[in-house]
Scaffold this active site. Structure first.
Site: not given
Ligand code: NAD
Length: 273
Positions: A165, A178
């Site tokens: 990401s 995360y």
């Protein structure tokens, strides 16, 4: 869900592949396992792989309807789709995935470690121990479990692709746990690529920027969704069909000299690495 938030669901109605995407047999005869393949980016990857001639096994947590829809889309491309439902945080389930995929397809050429989850927290102290453990248990531990079970059967020329990401690179003030797992995925990718280079198994990652998927619609507030993607240089969030072609490139022989790398599909956000 509020009426306001509901309007963002429309963003999920776009097809997972462009109608004018012409497959050119780049993955003909290949079989792929795609975790998180029932929706969002994983679904788009499954349909692109099918259009390029691959069969797919998709792993998903609970949404049978989404999984069945993806299966139908893959079958409409003339390919086989095996559905495997369960929780990737369980090591024994990861073993079952490898067994089921091998029993159905006899060989797995492509593994896409893509499933992930996040919970939004504004303050570090609000990340409970249970949440912290769960985020790591779902987002990175299965990369070790499933990859190692499937590697027992993988051979020269096969590939592993991980979903990282943009948050691994630029950080995220509200997804600290995360983003940390995504940083781990980048290091996992680089390390495993070196580890497997002499076996000629390539390992790469894709780092998407903001993409309209159920993950973000479910996790973010209406206010966050209004701003979602607006700070990308292109001024908007992307769609899964704009990300999936990167997974095709990394899966096929056109990327034969690429390993240990991350492709950034971010709407223009320039990140190091
Ligand atoms: P999504 O909600 O469509 O997909 C998430 C998938 O993960 C689902 O298929 C779900 O079944 C699966 N999953 C979650 N927990 C699981 C578990 N415990 N066991 C088995 N499967 C589980 O959302 P998405 O955005 O397409 O997410 C795919 C990947 O892309 C994730 O790793 C996510 O972190 C990453 N990503 C997304 C964005 C974005 O903006 N959407 C940006 C960067 C990275």
């Amino acid at each position: 869900m509020s009426e306001h938030k509901e309007k963002f669901r429309k963003e999920l109605e776009k097809p997972p592949i462009r109608a004018d995407y012409l497959g050119s047999k780049k993955l003909l005869g290949k079989n792929a396992v795609i975790t998180g393949g029932d929706s969002g980016i994983g679904r788009a990857v499954a349909v692109h792989y099918a259009r390029e001639g691959a069969n797919v096994a998709i792993v998903y947590l609970k949404n049978d309807k989404d999984a069945e829809q993806t299966k139908t889309m893959v079958e409409e491309e003339g390919q086989q789709c095996l559905l495997i439902k369960g929780d990737l945080s369980s090591q024994s389930f990861c073993k079952t995935i490898a067994e089921k995929a091998m029993a159905t397809f006899r060989h797995i050429h492509i593994l896409v470690n893509n499933a992930g989850m996040h919970e939004d927290e504004q303050k570090l102290k609000d990340i409970s121990k249970a949440q912290l453990v769960r985020t790591f248990e779902v987002n990175i531990f299965p990369f070790f479990y499933l990859t190692s079970y499937l590697l027992e059967h993988m051979m020269e020329g096969n590939v592993i692709i991980n979903t990282a990401s943009v948050t691994a690179y630029r950080g995220s003030d509200h997804l600290i746990d995360y983003a940390s797992t995504k940083g781990a995925i980048v290091s996992f990718t680089r390390s495993l690529a070196k580890n497997l280079a002499d076996q000629k198994i390539r390992v790469n990652a894709v780092a998407p920027g903001p993409i309209w998927t159920p993950l973000v619609i479910n996790a973010f507030s209406t206010e966050q969704l209004k701003k979602f993607g607006k700070d990308a240089p292109m001024g908007r969030a992307g769609y899964p069909y704009e990300v999936a072609p990167a997974y095709v490139y990394l899966a096929c022989d056109h990327s034969s000299y690429v390993t240990g790398q991350v492709m950034h599909v971010t709407g223009g956000d320039v990140v190091n690495g």
